[in-house]
Design a protein around this motif. Structure first.
Motif, short mmCIF file in Angstrom:
data_model
loop_
_atom_site.label_atom_id
_atom_site.label_comp_id
_atom_site.label_asym_id
_atom_site.label_seq_id
_atom_site.Cartn_x
_atom_site.Cartn_y
_atom_site.Cartn_z
N GLY A 96 0.81 -1.21 0.23
CA GLY A 96 0.13 -0.05 -0.01
C GLY A 96 0.92 1.19 -0.14
N ALA A 97 2.05 1.21 0.76
CA ALA A 97 2.79 2.41 0.82
C ALA A 97 3.55 2.90 -0.41
N THR A 98 3.93 1.60 -1.30
CA THR A 98 4.58 2.11 -2.45
C THR A 98 3.39 2.51 -3.48
N ARG A 99 2.09 2.21 -3.28
CA ARG A 99 1.03 2.55 -4.45
C ARG A 99 0.86 4.04 -3.80
N ILE A 100 1.01 4.53 -2.63
CA ILE A 100 0.38 5.91 -2.31
C ILE A 100 1.82 6.83 -2.69
N ARG A 101 2.97 6.27 -2.57
CA ARG A 101 4.02 7.16 -2.77
C ARG A 101 3.86 7.50 -4.46
N SER A 102 3.59 6.45 -5.29
CA SER A 102 3.57 6.31 -6.87
C SER A 102 2.46 7.50 -7.11
N MET A 103 1.30 7.34 -6.42
CA MET A 103 0.27 8.13 -6.55
C MET A 103 0.61 9.74 -6.43
N LYS A 104 1.15 10.08 -5.37
CA LYS A 104 1.81 11.32 -4.79
C LYS A 104 2.66 11.89 -5.84
N LYS A 105 3.48 11.12 -6.37
CA LYS A 105 4.54 11.40 -7.53
C LYS A 105 3.72 11.93 -8.67
N GLY A 127 0.97 13.05 -9.11
CA GLY A 127 -0.04 14.11 -8.56
C GLY A 127 -1.74 13.64 -8.62
N ASP A 128 -1.79 12.32 -8.45
CA ASP A 128 -3.23 11.93 -8.65
C ASP A 128 -4.00 12.29 -7.12
N GLU A 129 -5.05 12.49 -7.30
CA GLU A 129 -5.98 12.72 -6.07
C GLU A 129 -6.51 11.36 -5.34
N PHE A 130 -6.73 10.49 -6.32
CA PHE A 130 -7.59 9.20 -5.78
C PHE A 130 -6.65 8.11 -6.14
N ILE A 131 -6.91 7.14 -5.47
CA ILE A 131 -6.33 5.79 -5.85
C ILE A 131 -7.34 4.64 -6.00
N ASP A 132 -7.28 3.81 -6.64
CA ASP A 132 -7.98 2.70 -6.87
C ASP A 132 -7.46 1.45 -5.98
N ILE A 133 -8.30 0.97 -5.17
CA ILE A 133 -8.02 -0.20 -4.55
C ILE A 133 -8.89 -1.28 -4.58
N TYR A 134 -8.55 -2.66 -4.38
CA TYR A 134 -9.28 -3.68 -4.53
C TYR A 134 -9.21 -4.40 -2.98
N VAL A 135 -10.38 -4.70 -2.51
CA VAL A 135 -10.33 -5.24 -1.13
C VAL A 135 -11.01 -6.57 -1.42
N GLY A 136 -10.23 -7.86 -1.11
CA GLY A 136 -10.71 -8.98 -1.23
C GLY A 136 -10.56 -9.86 -0.14
N ARG A 137 -10.67 -10.99 -0.12
CA ARG A 137 -10.18 -11.81 1.02
C ARG A 137 -8.84 -11.57 1.25
N PRO A 138 -8.52 -11.81 2.58
CA PRO A 138 -7.31 -12.03 3.28
C PRO A 138 -6.38 -13.16 2.83
#
Length: 88
Positions: free
Chosen positions: A1-10, A12-23
């Protein structure tokens, strides 16, 4: 998740797509899932990759070939990273 957030900020994205599934059902499946996702994003540093491979090898008795096959990567890719993890 942290990698995705860093990439998103680089980017300049405002939103991030996520998939929540079974653990994941166990630790091995969790590690493999994280590796696959992070390797696809090219956000995982070589040492972090090497340490994850070493964990799979040590804790789950996986060979380099098994790791490569599970990740869809060449055996040479896994071997190279395992050598990085073994370096002083």
């Amino acid at each position: 998740g942290a990698t995705r957030i860093r990439s998103m900020k680089k980017r300049g994205d405002e939103f991030i797509d996520i998939y929540v599934g079974r653990p994941p059902k166990d630790e091995k499946q969790r590690i493999m899932g994280q590796l696959i996702e992070n390797l696809q994003q090219s956000g995982l540093k070589p040492l972090a990759t090497a340490l994850a491979f070493e964990k799979l090898k040590g804790e789950f008795n996986m060979t380099g070939e098994e790791i490569a096959r599970s990740l869809g990567k060449p055996t040479a890719f896994v071997s190279k990273h395992m050598r990085i993890g073994a370096a002083p």
